[in-house]
Design an enzyme around this catalytic site. Structure first.
Site, mmCIF file in Angstrom:
data_model
loop_
_atom_site.group_PDB
_atom_site.id
_atom_site.type_symbol
_atom_site.label_atom_id
_atom_site.label_comp_id
_atom_site.label_asym_id
_atom_site.label_seq_id
_atom_site.Cartn_x
_atom_site.Cartn_y
_atom_site.Cartn_z
ATOM 1 N N GLY A 13 0.844 -1.186 0.000
ATOM 2 C CA GLY A 13 0.000 0.000 0.000
ATOM 3 C C GLY A 13 0.878 1.234 0.000
ATOM 4 O O GLY A 13 1.966 1.240 -0.581
ATOM 5 N N CYS A 14 0.449 2.264 0.677
ATOM 6 C CA CYS A 14 1.197 3.512 0.727
ATOM 7 C C CYS A 14 2.602 3.272 1.277
ATOM 8 O O CYS A 14 2.761 2.738 2.370
ATOM 9 C CB CYS A 14 0.449 4.513 1.606
ATOM 10 S SG CYS A 14 1.323 6.076 1.803
ATOM 11 N N PHE A 15 3.606 3.674 0.523
ATOM 12 C CA PHE A 15 4.982 3.393 0.963
ATOM 13 C C PHE A 15 5.385 4.170 2.205
ATOM 14 O O PHE A 15 6.311 3.775 2.905
ATOM 15 C CB PHE A 15 6.009 3.542 -0.154
ATOM 16 C CG PHE A 15 5.965 4.790 -0.995
ATOM 17 C CD1 PHE A 15 5.616 6.034 -0.503
ATOM 18 C CD2 PHE A 15 6.293 4.695 -2.347
ATOM 19 C CE1 PHE A 15 5.595 7.163 -1.310
ATOM 20 C CE2 PHE A 15 6.286 5.821 -3.164
ATOM 21 C CZ PHE A 15 5.932 7.057 -2.641
#
Length: 175
Positions: A13-15
């Site tokens: 997902g969002c890094f």
């Protein structure tokens, strides 16, 4: 003595939320936010977020396998994600936010497959485990303002993480 460095690459997902879990261990030399798996050369955050590049947001970890094993990295990776969600992760939806393990050699591939099978057999989740295991391709580092975001923009990072539902999911399903 020469330092040994291997690479591991994970999409979760969002890094922004995938850096911090890995950075504070001996043997981890560097964790870089970036993009992998798509067709567009030198993508920008805007390209990836728009969903047209084919890339996933990833973290690439440089580590010393004599100090910190790839198996241990996998043990840290799995509890950061919802492995049953193939539409993104938590509040971040779409192809670029899917979870995946990108392997860099046959040993990593075998270990990733085995770790996924262990998770399947554990019965921890009722739904199927859909996290992909893919061969690593070209890694494109994200723009500087994304690197170490949890430090550079700590307040926004914490607000976003709470809003995402990630921590609630982790506490309910992995603790």
């Amino acid at each position: 003595m020469e330092q040994i460095t291997n690479k591991a690459t994970f999409a979760g997902g969002c890094f922004w939320c995938m850096v911090k879990p890995f950075v504070e261990y001996d043997g981890i030399h560097k964790v870089t936010s970036g993009y992998m798996g798509g067709h567009l050369e030198n993508p920008t955050y805007k390209d990836v977020k728009a969903g047209q590049s084919g890339h996933l947001e990833v973290v690439q970890i440089e580590f010393d396998p004599l100090i910190f094993s790839y198996e241990k990295l996998l043990e840290i990776f799995w509890p950061q994600i919802d492995p049953t969600d193939d539409g993104g992760q938590f509040q971040d939806r779409g192809e670029s936010y899917k979870a995946a393990i990108f392997y860099h050699n046959s040993s990593q591939h075998q270990l990733a497959v085995a770790s996924k099978q262990l998770l399947v057999e554990s019965g921890r989740f009722k739904k199927p485990i859909v996290t992909e295991i893919r061969e690593a391709s070209v890694f494109y580092p994200a723009e500087d303002y994304h690197q170490d975001y949890y430090k550079k923009s700590a307040n926004h990072y914490e607000e976003d993480r709470v809003k995402s539902g990630r921590d609630e999911f982790i506490n309910t399903n992995w603790k």
